[in-house]
Write a protein that holds these residues in place. Structure first.
Motif, mmCIF file in Angstrom:
data_model
loop_
_atom_site.group_PDB
_atom_site.id
_atom_site.type_symbol
_atom_site.label_atom_id
_atom_site.label_comp_id
_atom_site.label_asym_id
_atom_site.label_seq_id
_atom_site.Cartn_x
_atom_site.Cartn_y
_atom_site.Cartn_z
ATOM 1 N N THR A 1 10.526 -4.089 -14.732
ATOM 2 C CA THR A 1 9.192 -4.554 -14.362
ATOM 3 C C THR A 1 8.414 -3.399 -13.743
ATOM 4 O O THR A 1 8.987 -2.387 -13.347
ATOM 5 N N THR A 2 7.117 -3.571 -13.659
ATOM 6 C CA THR A 2 6.230 -2.560 -13.077
ATOM 7 C C THR A 2 5.619 -3.117 -11.796
ATOM 8 O O THR A 2 5.094 -4.225 -11.786
ATOM 9 N N GLN A 3 5.709 -2.334 -10.730
ATOM 10 C CA GLN A 3 5.085 -2.730 -9.463
ATOM 11 C C GLN A 3 3.982 -1.731 -9.132
ATOM 12 O O GLN A 3 4.235 -0.532 -9.001
ATOM 13 N N VAL A 4 2.757 -2.227 -9.029
ATOM 14 C CA VAL A 4 1.612 -1.384 -8.695
ATOM 15 C C VAL A 4 1.399 -1.410 -7.193
ATOM 16 O O VAL A 4 1.307 -2.483 -6.586
ATOM 17 N N TRP A 5 1.316 -0.240 -6.582
ATOM 18 C CA TRP A 5 1.025 -0.149 -5.151
ATOM 19 C C TRP A 5 -0.488 -0.119 -4.901
ATOM 20 O O TRP A 5 -1.010 -0.893 -4.148
ATOM 21 N N VAL A 6 -1.148 0.821 -5.561
ATOM 22 C CA VAL A 6 -2.594 0.989 -5.413
ATOM 23 C C VAL A 6 -3.140 1.487 -6.747
ATOM 24 O O VAL A 6 -2.477 2.276 -7.430
ATOM 25 N N GLU A 7 -4.325 1.049 -7.115
ATOM 26 C CA GLU A 7 -4.959 1.592 -8.319
ATOM 27 C C GLU A 7 -6.462 1.731 -8.112
ATOM 28 O O GLU A 7 -7.082 0.951 -7.415
ATOM 29 N N THR A 8 -7.007 2.773 -8.706
ATOM 30 C CA THR A 8 -8.444 3.016 -8.728
ATOM 31 C C THR A 8 -8.834 3.265 -10.183
ATOM 32 O O THR A 8 -8.005 3.186 -11.075
ATOM 33 N N GLN A 9 -10.085 3.611 -10.401
ATOM 34 C CA GLN A 9 -10.512 3.922 -11.764
ATOM 35 C C GLN A 9 -9.874 5.206 -12.268
ATOM 36 O O GLN A 9 -9.729 5.395 -13.475
ATOM 37 N N GLU A 10 -9.469 6.090 -11.360
ATOM 38 C CA GLU A 10 -8.900 7.384 -11.755
ATOM 39 C C GLU A 10 -7.380 7.441 -11.719
ATOM 40 O O GLU A 10 -6.759 8.084 -12.569
#
Length: 230
Positions: A73-82
């Motif tokens: 599985t994939t766990q996202v911590w933080v994401e922005t447009q970049e």
């Protein structure tokens, strides 16, 4: 055996192989150098049609992830447009104190050798490190050399330093910088001066203020940080 029968058997063989590949978990694709790029393109938006069949490592919050283990599985911590910060699979089966994250640009950038490498990735990655590793002196950001990596999408490892790392990397080409936007340029100059055609980059806090940029022909992740909990 006639031609029609032969073609039918070949078609069946190929079809079975394709079905097998589609059913394989992400952990079975260790030799695939585009796993991270594929995750960026197929796994970050669970609202797309056929998400669970097109993404090999669905978000851990997606319904279809319930039957899968941590490594698939994939766990996202933080994401922005970049940029996006993800949990590395190396964190699976480890205690909460162990930290290993990956920070990636959302555009195609192969690695340290790519002239499109974004300056802002270091500041973003350092903010992730600050949120995950309380001790300033233990925070480390690492990018491996071209010849020492297994993925062809730029990724900054967010990890802890080994206890004796500062003593050891004092012998490697290094330089203090005041701003993280100086990292790529500084690393390039250090590598050129040392005669390194291929190199990895390590960024840590400098005890005198600012940051310390280190370059090495070896894997900076494995040489100076704690990439695994065991």
């Amino acid at each position: 055996m006639n031609t029609a029968t032969s073609l039918s058997r070949r078609f069946l063989t190929v079809s079975l192989w394709l079905l097998l590949m589609a059913a394989l978990p992400a952990s079975a694709l260790a030799g695939n150098r585009d796993v991270l790029w594929t995750i960026l393109n197929t796994c970050l938006d669970p609202t797309v049609a056929d998400y669970c069949s097109s993404c090999r490592a669905p978000l851990d919050v997606a319904p279809c992830a319930a039957s899968r283990g941590c490594r698939d599985t994939t766990q996202v911590w933080v994401e922005t447009q970049e940029f996006v910060a993800l949990r590395d699979r190396k964190m699976c089966d480890c205690t909460e104190e162990f930290v290993h994250g990956l920070v990636l640009p959302r555009t195609k950038v192969t690695g340290v050798e790519d002239p499109k490498r974004p300056e802002g990735i270091w500041k973003f990655a350092w903010a992730i490190a600050q949120s995950r590793i309380p001790e300033d002196a233990e925070r480390a950001l690492a990018v491996n050399p071209t010849g020492k990596r297994d993925q062809d999408q730029l990724h900054v490892h967010v990890v802890r330093l080994q206890k004796d790392a500062r003593r050891r990397f004092a012998k490697a080409p290094n330089c203090q910088v005041a701003d993280l936007h100086e990292v790529w340029g500084t690393a390039c100059r250090l590598a050129q001066a040392a005669g390194y055609a291929d190199y990895g980059v390590l960024v840590v806090s400098d005890t005198k203020g600012g940051y310390l940029v280190v370059v090495d022909r070896a894997s900076t992740e494995k040489t100076y940080t704690l990439p695994r909990c065991r």
